[in-house]
Design a protein around this motif. Structure first.
Motif, PDB file in Angstrom:
ATOM      1  N   ALA A 119       0.828  -1.212   0.000  1.00  0.00           N
ATOM      2  CA  ALA A 119       0.000   0.000   0.000  1.00  0.00           C
ATOM      3  C   ALA A 119       0.865   1.266   0.000  1.00  0.00           C
ATOM      4  O   ALA A 119       0.602   2.192  -0.760  1.00  0.00           O
ATOM      5  CB  ALA A 119      -0.933  -0.006   1.210  1.00  0.00           C
ATOM      6  N   VAL A 120       1.894   1.293   0.829  1.00  0.00           N
ATOM      7  CA  VAL A 120       2.778   2.463   0.884  1.00  0.00           C
ATOM      8  C   VAL A 120       3.497   2.649  -0.448  1.00  0.00           C
ATOM      9  O   VAL A 120       3.610   3.777  -0.962  1.00  0.00           O
ATOM     10  CB  VAL A 120       3.777   2.344   2.061  1.00  0.00           C
ATOM     11  CG1 VAL A 120       4.885   3.388   1.955  1.00  0.00           C
ATOM     12  CG2 VAL A 120       3.048   2.467   3.381  1.00  0.00           C
ATOM     13  N   PHE A 121       3.971   1.549  -1.040  1.00  0.00           N
ATOM     14  CA  PHE A 121       4.649   1.653  -2.335  1.00  0.00           C
ATOM     15  C   PHE A 121       3.713   2.215  -3.403  1.00  0.00           C
ATOM     16  O   PHE A 121       4.088   3.120  -4.162  1.00  0.00           O
ATOM     17  CB  PHE A 121       5.177   0.284  -2.769  1.00  0.00           C
ATOM     18  CG  PHE A 121       5.846   0.317  -4.113  1.00  0.00           C
ATOM     19  CD1 PHE A 121       7.137   0.785  -4.238  1.00  0.00           C
ATOM     20  CD2 PHE A 121       5.184  -0.105  -5.258  1.00  0.00           C
ATOM     21  CE1 PHE A 121       7.765   0.840  -5.473  1.00  0.00           C
ATOM     22  CE2 PHE A 121       5.783  -0.061  -6.488  1.00  0.00           C
ATOM     23  CZ  PHE A 121       7.081   0.412  -6.602  1.00  0.00           C
ATOM     24  N   VAL A 122       2.494   1.700  -3.465  1.00  0.00           N
ATOM     25  CA  VAL A 122       1.525   2.159  -4.465  1.00  0.00           C
ATOM     26  C   VAL A 122       1.179   3.635  -4.254  1.00  0.00           C
ATOM     27  O   VAL A 122       1.161   4.423  -5.212  1.00  0.00           O
ATOM     28  CB  VAL A 122       0.253   1.274  -4.450  1.00  0.00           C
ATOM     29  CG1 VAL A 122      -0.873   1.892  -5.244  1.00  0.00           C
ATOM     30  CG2 VAL A 122       0.580  -0.120  -4.964  1.00  0.00           C
ATOM     31  N   VAL A 123       0.933   4.025  -3.019  1.00  0.00           N
ATOM     32  CA  VAL A 123       0.559   5.411  -2.734  1.00  0.00           C
ATOM     33  C   VAL A 123       1.705   6.369  -3.066  1.00  0.00           C
ATOM     34  O   VAL A 123       1.500   7.396  -3.730  1.00  0.00           O
ATOM     35  CB  VAL A 123       0.112   5.574  -1.260  1.00  0.00           C
ATOM     36  CG1 VAL A 123       0.008   7.037  -0.868  1.00  0.00           C
ATOM     37  CG2 VAL A 123      -1.220   4.865  -1.038  1.00  0.00           C
ATOM     38  N   ILE A 124       2.908   6.050  -2.611  1.00  0.00           N
ATOM     39  CA  ILE A 124       4.043   6.944  -2.889  1.00  0.00           C
ATOM     40  C   ILE A 124       4.309   7.034  -4.383  1.00  0.00           C
ATOM     41  O   ILE A 124       4.552   8.119  -4.913  1.00  0.00           O
ATOM     42  CB  ILE A 124       5.302   6.489  -2.122  1.00  0.00           C
ATOM     43  CG1 ILE A 124       5.109   6.761  -0.627  1.00  0.00           C
ATOM     44  CG2 ILE A 124       6.555   7.193  -2.634  1.00  0.00           C
ATOM     45  CD1 ILE A 124       6.241   6.268   0.252  1.00  0.00           C
ATOM     46  N   THR A 125       4.232   5.906  -5.070  1.00  0.00           N
ATOM     47  CA  THR A 125       4.459   5.921  -6.523  1.00  0.00           C
ATOM     48  C   THR A 125       3.379   6.733  -7.232  1.00  0.00           C
ATOM     49  O   THR A 125       3.682   7.547  -8.112  1.00  0.00           O
ATOM     50  CB  THR A 125       4.499   4.477  -7.071  1.00  0.00           C
ATOM     51  OG1 THR A 125       5.556   3.780  -6.409  1.00  0.00           O
ATOM     52  CG2 THR A 125       4.750   4.466  -8.570  1.00  0.00           C
ATOM     53  N   ALA A 126       2.125   6.560  -6.861  1.00  0.00           N
ATOM     54  CA  ALA A 126       1.023   7.299  -7.492  1.00  0.00           C
ATOM     55  C   ALA A 126       1.153   8.799  -7.242  1.00  0.00           C
ATOM     56  O   ALA A 126       1.009   9.615  -8.165  1.00  0.00           O
ATOM     57  CB  ALA A 126      -0.318   6.785  -6.978  1.00  0.00           C
ATOM     58  N   VAL A 127       1.432   9.179  -6.002  1.00  0.00           N
ATOM     59  CA  VAL A 127       1.587  10.604  -5.680  1.00  0.00           C
ATOM     60  C   VAL A 127       2.781  11.189  -6.430  1.00  0.00           C
ATOM     61  O   VAL A 127       2.712  12.304  -6.964  1.00  0.00           O
ATOM     62  CB  VAL A 127       1.725  10.800  -4.148  1.00  0.00           C
ATOM     63  CG1 VAL A 127       2.149  12.219  -3.807  1.00  0.00           C
ATOM     64  CG2 VAL A 127       0.414  10.450  -3.457  1.00  0.00           C
ATOM     65  N   THR A 128       3.859  10.428  -6.502  1.00  0.00           N
ATOM     66  CA  THR A 128       5.054  10.889  -7.218  1.00  0.00           C
ATOM     67  C   THR A 128       4.745  11.139  -8.689  1.00  0.00           C
ATOM     68  O   THR A 128       5.192  12.135  -9.274  1.00  0.00           O
ATOM     69  CB  THR A 128       6.183   9.853  -7.077  1.00  0.00           C
ATOM     70  OG1 THR A 128       6.497   9.709  -5.702  1.00  0.00           O
ATOM     71  CG2 THR A 128       7.423  10.263  -7.836  1.00  0.00           C
ATOM     72  N   LEU A 129       3.972  10.272  -9.301  1.00  0.00           N
ATOM     73  CA  LEU A 129       3.640  10.430 -10.711  1.00  0.00           C
ATOM     74  C   LEU A 129       2.654  11.580 -10.947  1.00  0.00           C
ATOM     75  O   LEU A 129       2.648  12.181 -12.017  1.00  0.00           O
ATOM     76  CB  LEU A 129       3.092   9.126 -11.276  1.00  0.00           C
ATOM     77  CG  LEU A 129       4.087   7.955 -11.304  1.00  0.00           C
ATOM     78  CD1 LEU A 129       3.397   6.678 -11.762  1.00  0.00           C
ATOM     79  CD2 LEU A 129       5.288   8.284 -12.170  1.00  0.00           C
TER      80      LEU A 129
END
Length: 150
Positions: free
Chosen positions: A28-38
């Motif tokens: 979940a943390v990986f997906v959220v950080i990646t999505a926000v970064t993009l």
């Protein structure tokens, strides 16, 4: 612990709830950080890569923490801890210990040492850890030179 049934082999002991929480949280943390970064347009490509790399590093650490398990088969026991794996013959295990307050099971070995077995830990699921420790103790008693100890 003579009333504890000896489980059929092979058997894997692993802290399932802890593993589920760690892997779920890491993903979940990986997906959220990646999505926000993009989604953040003001970030440079290098900043994006560094955020995704940091999220991947965090996920990797949680995957490492979810790795422990104890695998028992006909020949012996494989103890998989965070960074090391050790294979033991049944005769090497003298005692399986899970005392009140212990963070995980300890195996007393024939060479005079003690090996932590992080695959059986009472953190989130205390009753299951006690049941697993008793099952591993019953296996050690039945298959090796193990002796019963609290």
């Amino acid at each position: 612990m003579s009333d504890t049934p000896v489980p059929a082999l092979p058997v894997v002991f692993r802290p399932q709830r802890t593993r589920f929480v760690l892997l779920g949280l890491g993903t979940a943390v990986f997906v959220v950080i990646t999505a926000v970064t993009l989604m953040l347009e003001r970030l440079s490509p290098a900043e994006r890569v560094s955020f995704v790399f940091t999220a991947a590093l965090f996920l990797g650490i949680l995957v490492l923490l979810s790795r422990p398990k104890v695998v028992a088969d006909d020949e012996g026991v494989t103890v998989v801890n965070l960074t090391r794996t050790r294979r033991l013959a049944w005769a090497e295990i003298l005692r399986v210990n899970l005392r009140p307050g212990d963070p995980w099971v300890f195996l007393d070995l024939s060479d005079g040492t003690s090996l932590p077995a992080l695959g059986i830990q009472p953190g989130i699921a205390r009753e299951r850890a006690i049941r697993d420790a008793r099952a591993l103790r019953a296996l050690a008693d039945a298959r090796g030179t193990g002796t019963d100890a609290g």
